[in-house]
Design a protein around this motif. Structure first.
Motif, short mmCIF file in Angstrom:
data_model
loop_
_atom_site.label_atom_id
_atom_site.label_comp_id
_atom_site.label_asym_id
_atom_site.label_seq_id
_atom_site.Cartn_x
_atom_site.Cartn_y
_atom_site.Cartn_z
N PHE A 35 39.90 38.11 42.78
CA PHE A 35 39.99 36.67 43.02
C PHE A 35 39.87 35.96 41.68
O PHE A 35 39.81 36.59 40.64
N GLY A 36 39.87 34.66 41.70
CA GLY A 36 39.71 33.91 40.46
C GLY A 36 41.03 33.72 39.72
O GLY A 36 42.11 33.83 40.29
N ARG A 40 44.99 33.98 40.85
CA ARG A 40 45.80 32.76 40.92
C ARG A 40 46.91 32.75 39.88
O ARG A 40 47.80 31.92 39.91
N ARG A 41 46.82 33.65 38.89
CA ARG A 41 47.78 33.75 37.79
C ARG A 41 47.72 32.56 36.85
O ARG A 41 48.71 32.19 36.22
N SER A 47 40.59 36.28 29.79
CA SER A 47 39.89 36.09 31.07
C SER A 47 39.45 37.42 31.65
O SER A 47 40.13 38.43 31.52
N ASP A 48 38.29 37.38 32.32
CA ASP A 48 37.80 38.59 32.97
C ASP A 48 38.46 38.75 34.34
O ASP A 48 39.20 37.90 34.80
N PHE A 49 38.20 39.89 34.96
CA PHE A 49 38.67 40.18 36.31
C PHE A 49 37.51 39.88 37.25
O PHE A 49 36.45 40.50 37.15
N ALA A 104 36.87 32.91 46.77
CA ALA A 104 37.12 34.35 46.61
C ALA A 104 37.86 34.90 47.82
O ALA A 104 38.80 35.69 47.68
N LEU A 105 37.48 34.47 49.00
CA LEU A 105 38.13 34.97 50.21
C LEU A 105 39.52 34.37 50.39
O LEU A 105 40.43 35.04 50.88
N ARG A 106 39.71 33.14 49.96
CA ARG A 106 41.02 32.50 50.06
C ARG A 106 42.01 33.14 49.07
O ARG A 106 43.18 33.33 49.38
#
Length: 124
Positions: A35-36, A40-41, A47-49, A104-106
């Motif tokens: 997520f994150g 979202r690209r 940036s971290d994962f 995160a869930l979305r």
């Protein structure tokens, strides 16, 4: 479309290393989602994962050790991960207690199967 097809091969390789490490430490019953910003690209190269691990009840692990193993696994790729751990049975109870959880869930992209990540990374 799984969302994994949007990953660059280098990203997929780093993510595969993290997922394989998490599954080795947490077992096959864990579900792992990306997520994150990377999901979202809209991430930057540094940036971290952001990963959410949904675990079965009763799993006893040392999360510091798990986190250190993820760091070691991703070191080769220069990536970093921010891993959140939740018992799946408590997801509904914790939904509004953790500010990141609704997003995160979305944004969730299921990365539980490392085979899919290896295929996405095959161009590296």
């Amino acid at each position: 479309m799984t969302g994994l097809d949007l990953l660059e091969p280098e990203e997929a390789a780093a993510l595969a290393a993290a997922v394989e490490s998490l599954r080795a430490d947490l077992g096959d019953d864990v579900r792992i989602g990306l997520f994150g910003s990377r999901a979202r690209r809209d991430h930057r190269p540094e940036s971290d994962f952001d990963l959410l691990c949904l675990m079965p009840d009763g799993l006893a692990v040392d999360f510091e050790v798990v986190d250190n193993n993820v760091v070691s696994a991703m070191a080769e790729y220069g990536g970093a991960a921010n891993v959140q751990y939740l018992q799946e049975s408590r997801l509904e109870d914790l939904y509004f207690e953790h500010a990141y959880l609704p997003n995160a869930l979305r944004e969730w992209i299921d990365v539980t199967d490392p085979c899919l990540l290896v295929l996405a990374a095959s161009e590296v």
